[in-house]
Design a protein around this motif. Sequence first.
Motif, PDB file in Angstrom:
ATOM      1  N   LYS A  89       5.780  13.362   3.294  1.00 21.03           N
ATOM      2  CA  LYS A  89       6.336  14.707   3.420  1.00 21.03           C
ATOM      3  C   LYS A  89       7.722  14.615   4.035  1.00 21.03           C
ATOM      4  CE  LYS A  89       4.388  15.524   7.946  1.00 21.03           C
ATOM      5  NZ  LYS A  89       4.075  16.567   8.871  1.00 21.03           N
ATOM      6  N   ILE A  90       8.481  15.677   3.862  1.00 23.85           N
ATOM      7  CA  ILE A  90       9.816  15.761   4.447  1.00 23.85           C
ATOM      8  C   ILE A  90       9.723  16.647   5.687  1.00 23.85           C
ATOM      9  CG2 ILE A  90      12.185  16.581   4.161  1.00 23.85           C
ATOM     10  CD1 ILE A  90      11.604  14.098   2.518  1.00 23.85           C
ATOM     11  N   ASP A  91      10.079  16.081   6.834  1.00 21.32           N
ATOM     12  CA  ASP A  91      10.202  16.836   8.077  1.00 21.32           C
ATOM     13  C   ASP A  91      11.675  17.080   8.320  1.00 21.32           C
ATOM     14  OD1 ASP A  91       7.471  16.849   8.673  1.00 21.32           O
ATOM     15  OD2 ASP A  91       7.585  14.964   9.785  1.00 21.32           O
ATOM     16  N   MET A  92      11.984  18.209   8.937  1.00 20.13           N
ATOM     17  CA  MET A  92      13.367  18.501   9.292  1.00 20.13           C
ATOM     18  C   MET A  92      13.562  18.189  10.768  1.00 20.13           C
ATOM     19  SD  MET A  92      14.596  19.327   6.432  1.00 20.13           S
ATOM     20  CE  MET A  92      16.237  19.887   6.851  1.00 20.13           C
ATOM     21  N   TYR A  93      14.613  17.439  11.098  1.00 15.34           N
ATOM     22  CA  TYR A  93      14.936  17.067  12.468  1.00 15.34           C
ATOM     23  C   TYR A  93      16.412  17.343  12.690  1.00 15.34           C
ATOM     24  CZ  TYR A  93      15.694  14.196  16.614  1.00 15.34           C
ATOM     25  OH  TYR A  93      16.039  13.760  17.872  1.00 15.34           O
ATOM     26  N   MET A  97      16.929  15.760   6.933  1.00 20.57           N
ATOM     27  CA  MET A  97      15.632  15.357   6.389  1.00 20.57           C
ATOM     28  C   MET A  97      15.199  13.995   6.921  1.00 20.57           C
ATOM     29  SD  MET A  97      15.577  16.595   2.412  1.00 20.57           S
ATOM     30  CE  MET A  97      16.642  15.309   1.819  1.00 20.57           C
ATOM     31  N   ARG A  98      13.900  13.893   7.215  1.00 20.37           N
ATOM     32  CA  ARG A  98      13.249  12.633   7.579  1.00 20.37           C
ATOM     33  C   ARG A  98      11.958  12.553   6.778  1.00 20.37           C
ATOM     34  NH1 ARG A  98      15.202  10.893  12.822  1.00 20.37           N
ATOM     35  NH2 ARG A  98      17.354  11.576  12.772  1.00 20.37           N
ATOM     36  N   LEU A  99      11.635  11.379   6.292  1.00 19.62           N
ATOM     37  CA  LEU A  99      10.391  11.171   5.570  1.00 19.62           C
ATOM     38  C   LEU A  99       9.316  10.753   6.562  1.00 19.62           C
ATOM     39  CD1 LEU A  99       9.465  11.061   2.522  1.00 19.62           C
ATOM     40  CD2 LEU A  99       9.659   8.593   2.744  1.00 19.62           C
ATOM     41  N   ALA A 100       8.092  11.236   6.383  1.00 24.09           N
ATOM     42  CA  ALA A 100       6.986  10.888   7.275  1.00 24.09           C
ATOM     43  C   ALA A 100       5.689  10.845   6.474  1.00 24.09           C
ATOM     44  CB  ALA A 100       6.865  11.900   8.409  1.00 24.09           C
ATOM     45  N   VAL A 101       4.727  10.087   7.000  1.00 20.33           N
ATOM     46  CA  VAL A 101       3.400   9.998   6.399  1.00 20.33           C
ATOM     47  C   VAL A 101       2.389  10.302   7.485  1.00 20.33           C
ATOM     48  CG1 VAL A 101       1.707   8.470   5.319  1.00 20.33           C
ATOM     49  CG2 VAL A 101       4.103   8.310   4.668  1.00 20.33           C
ATOM     50  N   ASN A 102       1.592  11.355   7.268  1.00 17.96           N
ATOM     51  CA  ASN A 102       0.575  11.695   8.258  1.00 17.96           C
ATOM     52  C   ASN A 102      -0.757  11.052   7.871  1.00 17.96           C
ATOM     53  OD1 ASN A 102      -0.424  13.297   6.189  1.00 17.96           O
ATOM     54  ND2 ASN A 102       0.262  15.216   7.087  1.00 17.96           N
ATOM     55  N   GLN A 103      -1.858  11.536   8.447  1.00 22.40           N
ATOM     56  CA  GLN A 103      -3.163  10.924   8.204  1.00 22.40           C
ATOM     57  C   GLN A 103      -3.631  11.069   6.768  1.00 22.40           C
ATOM     58  OE1 GLN A 103      -2.672  13.680  10.016  1.00 22.40           O
ATOM     59  NE2 GLN A 103      -4.326  15.163   9.739  1.00 22.40           N
ATOM     60  N   TRP A 104      -3.032  11.933   5.976  1.00 19.31           N
ATOM     61  CA  TRP A 104      -3.435  12.134   4.589  1.00 19.31           C
ATOM     62  C   TRP A 104      -2.664  11.240   3.629  1.00 19.31           C
ATOM     63  CZ3 TRP A 104      -7.736  14.360   5.271  1.00 19.31           C
ATOM     64  CH2 TRP A 104      -7.901  15.324   6.244  1.00 19.31           C
ATOM     65  N   GLY A 105      -1.710  10.488   4.139  1.00 16.12           N
ATOM     66  CA  GLY A 105      -0.919   9.611   3.298  1.00 16.12           C
ATOM     67  C   GLY A 105      -1.205   8.155   3.585  1.00 16.12           C
ATOM     68  N   LYS A 106      -0.421   7.281   2.944  1.00 17.15           N
ATOM     69  CA  LYS A 106      -0.658   5.849   3.092  1.00 17.15           C
ATOM     70  C   LYS A 106       0.652   5.088   2.917  1.00 17.15           C
ATOM     71  CE  LYS A 106      -3.679   2.253   1.276  1.00 17.15           C
ATOM     72  NZ  LYS A 106      -4.751   1.944   0.315  1.00 17.15           N
ATOM     73  N   VAL A 107       0.814   4.048   3.737  1.00 22.08           N
ATOM     74  CA  VAL A 107       1.957   3.155   3.621  1.00 22.08           C
ATOM     75  C   VAL A 107       1.392   1.755   3.406  1.00 22.08           C
ATOM     76  CG1 VAL A 107       3.982   2.192   4.772  1.00 22.08           C
ATOM     77  CG2 VAL A 107       3.323   4.563   5.201  1.00 22.08           C
ATOM     78  N   GLU A 108       1.854   1.068   2.354  1.00 20.33           N
ATOM     79  CA  GLU A 108       1.362  -0.285   2.092  1.00 20.33           C
ATOM     80  C   GLU A 108       2.487  -1.157   1.541  1.00 20.33           C
ATOM     81  OE1 GLU A 108      -1.840   0.021  -0.748  1.00 20.33           O
ATOM     82  OE2 GLU A 108      -0.687   1.338  -2.032  1.00 20.33           O
ATOM     83  N   ARG A 109       2.409  -2.445   1.863  1.00 21.50           N
ATOM     84  CA  ARG A 109       3.389  -3.392   1.321  1.00 21.50           C
ATOM     85  C   ARG A 109       3.097  -3.647  -0.144  1.00 21.50           C
ATOM     86  NH1 ARG A 109       3.308  -7.351   6.367  1.00 21.50           N
ATOM     87  NH2 ARG A 109       4.839  -6.262   7.613  1.00 21.50           N
ATOM     88  N   THR A 110       4.148  -4.000  -0.871  1.00 23.46           N
ATOM     89  CA  THR A 110       3.997  -4.325  -2.280  1.00 23.46           C
ATOM     90  C   THR A 110       4.888  -5.516  -2.614  1.00 23.46           C
ATOM     91  OG1 THR A 110       3.987  -3.411  -4.530  1.00 23.46           O
ATOM     92  CG2 THR A 110       5.803  -2.735  -3.100  1.00 23.46           C
ATOM     93  N   ASP A 111       4.745  -6.025  -3.815  1.00 25.05           N
ATOM     94  CA  ASP A 111       5.557  -7.149  -4.272  1.00 25.05           C
ATOM     95  C   ASP A 111       7.012  -6.719  -4.389  1.00 25.05           C
ATOM     96  OD1 ASP A 111       3.258  -8.732  -4.527  1.00 25.05           O
ATOM     97  OD2 ASP A 111       2.912  -8.027  -6.574  1.00 25.05           O
ATOM     98  N   PRO A 112       7.942  -7.675  -4.284  1.00 27.42           N
ATOM     99  CA  PRO A 112       9.359  -7.323  -4.451  1.00 27.42           C
ATOM    100  C   PRO A 112       9.604  -6.603  -5.776  1.00 27.42           C
ATOM    101  CG  PRO A 112       9.151  -9.543  -3.609  1.00 27.42           C
ATOM    102  CD  PRO A 112       7.754  -9.079  -3.954  1.00 27.42           C
TER     103      PRO A 112
END
Length: 155
Positions: A89-93, A97-112
Motif C-alpha cells: 500500500k501507499i502511505d503518505m508521510y 509517498m512511501r510503500l509499505a506492507v502490512n500483515q496482509w501483504g508479503k515480502v520475499e526474495r526472488t532471483d535476479p
Amino acid sequence: MASPGAVEKRQPVFTTIDQLRPDTSGHNLKVKVVEVKVVLARQAGRPSSSSRISECLIGDHTGVIIFTARNDQVDLVKEGEYLIIRNSKIDMYKGSMRLAVNQWGKVERTDPQDFEPKLDHNLSLVEYELVRLEQGTDTDNLAPPEAAAQSEASC
C-alpha cells in the motif's frame, strides 16, 4: 472441477513503480533494493516488543520509491537483492509517498531480474497537497496528482 466452496487462486497482476498513486493499495511489484537505512532498532526485554524499521530505496525500470520495512521485513531488504512485494500500500508521510506492507501483504526474495532501477524518477520526492473541493464541483475535470504537486512547487 473444483470442489464446492473451494477458492480458485488467481495469478497476481504486477504493476510498475511509475503507476503508484497516493493512498492506494493492493500493489504487487518486482523490485531491486538500491539502498537501506536503519531508522529504528529498539531492543526490548521481550522479543515480541522489539521494533526494527528501515527505509529502503527500491525500484524497477520505471522509477524508485522509499519502502518502509518493519521487523522481519528488515532481514530481507539488503542492497542489491531483488524482491517480490505483494499486496503493498501507499502511505503518505509529510506529503510524500512511501510503500509499505502490512500483515496482509508479503515480502520475499526472488532471483535476479533483467532490469536496473531508474534512479532519476523518485516518486518519494514528489510532494502532494490535499485539495478540498467545494460541494457541487464537477469532479470529472480534476487534474492528475502530478499537476497538484507541480502547482505547489510553483507557489
